[in-house]
Every structure is written in C-alpha cells, then in structure tokens.
Write a protein that holds these residues in place. Structure first.
Motif, PDB file in Angstrom:
ATOM      1  N   MET A   1       0.817  -1.212   0.000  1.00 39.83           N
ATOM      2  CA  MET A   1       0.000   0.000   0.000  1.00 39.83           C
ATOM      3  C   MET A   1       0.855   1.267   0.000  1.00 39.83           C
ATOM      4  N   LYS A   4       1.252   2.281  -3.498  1.00 50.80           N
ATOM      5  CA  LYS A   4       0.014   2.932  -3.929  1.00 50.80           C
ATOM      6  C   LYS A   4      -0.052   4.356  -3.398  1.00 50.80           C
ATOM      7  N   GLU A   7       1.982   6.486  -5.540  1.00 52.75           N
ATOM      8  CA  GLU A   7       1.315   6.751  -6.819  1.00 52.75           C
ATOM      9  C   GLU A   7       0.239   7.820  -6.659  1.00 52.75           C
ATOM     10  N   ASP A 203      -3.343  -3.379 -12.391  1.00 56.33           N
ATOM     11  CA  ASP A 203      -2.582  -2.167 -12.082  1.00 56.33           C
ATOM     12  C   ASP A 203      -1.339  -2.447 -11.240  1.00 56.33           C
ATOM     13  N   TYR A 205      -1.343  -3.973  -8.117  1.00 56.19           N
ATOM     14  CA  TYR A 205      -1.570  -3.907  -6.675  1.00 56.19           C
ATOM     15  C   TYR A 205      -2.265  -5.179  -6.201  1.00 56.19           C
ATOM     16  N   GLU A 219      -7.519   1.517   2.594  1.00 52.37           N
ATOM     17  CA  GLU A 219      -7.267   1.894   1.202  1.00 52.37           C
ATOM     18  C   GLU A 219      -7.815   3.289   0.903  1.00 52.37           C
ATOM     19  N   GLU A 223      -5.695   6.810  -0.301  1.00 51.68           N
ATOM     20  CA  GLU A 223      -6.027   7.591  -1.491  1.00 51.68           C
ATOM     21  C   GLU A 223      -6.455   9.020  -1.182  1.00 51.68           C
TER      22      GLU A 223
END
Length: 311
Positions: A1, A4, A7, A203, A205, A219, A223
């Motif tokens: 994570m 992520k 990203e 993707d 993940y 999650e 984000e």
C-alpha cells in the motif's frame, strides 16, 4: 500500500491531497513508483527478514517507554499535522505529554536511520560500478532493503512496540491483536501462499478477494489523506521522525489501554474493556494509515537524497 500511496502523491487529481507539495516532489514520487514496479514482485519477501532471519525483535523493532517521575526526559517532538495519532493525542491532551518518561529498551529509530543510509549508499555503488562488477549491488537488493526498512517503520507505529508494559511477553494481547490484522488481510486479498506474496491486479496492486470494511477504510485513507512531505517541526531526518513516532505510539498505547488492564487478561476482555477493543477497526485504521503514510514519506526522502546526489 505504500507504493500505492506514492502513486497517489504522484498522480492524484485531488488537489486537497497534494496541496503544498511541489511538482518536483510529485515527479520524484512518480519516478520511484516506476522504479519499484521493476523489482517488487519477489523481493517483497524481504519485508519479513527482520522476523524470520535477523530475529532482532527484542531490540530493533521497538522503543519501549514507561512513565517515570524520576526521569529528566520529558520533551515530546512534533509530527506532520496529517499524522492522525499525533493529532488525536494533541487534541485529547493526553496527560502523558506532560509527564517525564524513561526508555527501557529498543533502537528502532536507529535501525531505520541506518537502513535509510544504506539504501542511498547502495544506490551510489550501483551507479558508480560497471554492470557485473563483483562488488556492485543490484536493483533487487536495494528494493529488498526498502521492504526491510518498511518492516521497522511499521513496527514503530504499533502502539505495543513502544509500551514497556508486558503485553508482548508471549502471554499478552500483542500477538492476538496482530493475528486479527493478519486475518483481515488474508480475507481481503488473494494470496499466493506457495511464494508468500500477493497476487496482483492489472494495475500491479494486491488483488482483492473479499475486502473487509477495515481494509477498504485503510485503502480509502491511502487515497485521500493529505500528504505533507516534511518531517514535522524540529525534525530533519529519518531518525528524528521515527523517534517522535515512537513517542506518540507510546502515548497512544496508554490512551487505548488503561493502566488497570493486565497482561494476563484475554483478547475477549481486551475487546470489551479497553478503548481500543471497543472501537478496534477505527483505531487500527489510524495506525495503518499513519504507518503507510510514514513509509511513503521516508522512502521518498531516501530516493530524493540519492537523486540529488546524481545531479
């Protein structure tokens, strides 16, 4: 994570998440994500080396604090305002923030600083030496060290790793709490058990299986949480930052688990009688969210330090 999270920092269109983050930092986050995607598949197992190979759980995974009126140490540092546990403990005005303390053991911040330096040094060696040189490192080795570093960073965010009370003696609730987290992950993602890793979605993940609300909340935090690239007022490096993280993990542990709760009590009693147990997922999301954000921050600082050396 954490990848992520990087990203998100690099590519999100939500201006509130990256308000105040420079274009150059976002570009470096994008470059680091691209670099990771070439290496992370099998070297992610390195994240478990601290437990399975190094076995330094009694020292480098912890910083054990205890209140002590006889101590001369009473200063607490500051973390970025986006760190939820720091915010929470400041808002509720934890009485421990006014009390002196002693550190009874552990060197997690030192370990994190050391590995951070070693990653930069290995990048420099890789850049300097010819391919195939017997003393040169490899990209896989460096990626593995990033994941090893992630283990120590995450451990310092676990409140019981910074609490000298005997909840981690093999009889207490520490293992049972982490088992509850592990069960959530195993329910939520498709695991390649033969290779001790995740299966991945298109993707790149971890592939969802039946994600629990806890995992979905983590999650979502990854984000949507605002990113602050700085270390926090008064902090200048990984060691400073992780030292303060350990302080607030300690304070948070005492907030979550009263001093009247004994290490001989059961996980069921923990769930019924403690602040943490009564709202387990909420506080666990805070812990995971802070840990993932800290991972991304430290990884990105390490990467940028090397990239600046290249210039």
């Amino acid at each position: 994570m954490a990848i992520k999270r990087l990203e998100v920092i690099a590519s999100t269109e939500d201006a509130s998440v990256v308000k105040g983050v420079s274009d150059s930092v976002r570009a470096e986050a994008k470059a680091l994500v691209k670099w990771f995607k070439d290496y992370r598949d099998f070297v992610i197992e390195g994240a478990w080396y601290p437990d399975d190979v190094f076995k330094d759980m009694g020292s480098s995974h912890i910083v054990k604090y205890r209140p002590s009126e006889d101590s001369a140490y009473s200063a607490f540092g500051k973390l970025p305002s986006t760190h939820t546990i720091f915010q929470k403990m400041t808002k509720v005005k934890s009485p421990l923030l006014e009390k002196p303390y002693v550190i009874e053991g552990g060197n997690c911040a030192d370990r994190c600083e050391s590995i951070s330096h070693s990653i930069v040094d290995n990048f420099k060696m890789l850049h300097r030496e010819e391919r195939g040189c017997p003393i040169a490192t490899t990209g896989n080795h460096i990626a593995m060290r990033f994941f090893i570093l992630s283990h120590y960073i995450a451990d310092c965010h676990m409140p019981l790793h910074c609490d000298a009370r005997p909840f981690s003696d093999g009889k207490g609730i520490h293992g049972a709490i982490e088992k509850k987290w592990e069960d959530q992950v195993n329910k939520s993602y498709k695991i390649d058990k033969a290779n001790n890793r995740f299966f991945y979605d298109p993707d790149g993940y971890p592939l969802h299986l039946n994600p629990t609300q806890f995992v979905l909340d983590v999650e979502h935090d990854v984000e949507t949480r605002k990113y602050a690239h700085g270390w926090g007022t008064g902090n200048n490096n990984t060691w400073d930052f992780m030292s303060v993280v350990s302080q607030y993990s300690y304070v948070f542990s005492y907030y979550l688990i009263p001093e009247t709760f004994k290490n001989t009590q059961t996980i069921q009693e923990f769930m019924e009688q403690t602040e943490w147990g009564r709202d387990f997922d909420k506080y666990s999301v805070m812990i995971f969210g802070d840990a993932i954000d800290s991972l991304a921050r430290i990884w990105l600082h390490v990467w940028i330090k090397f990239r600046n050396w290249l210039k």
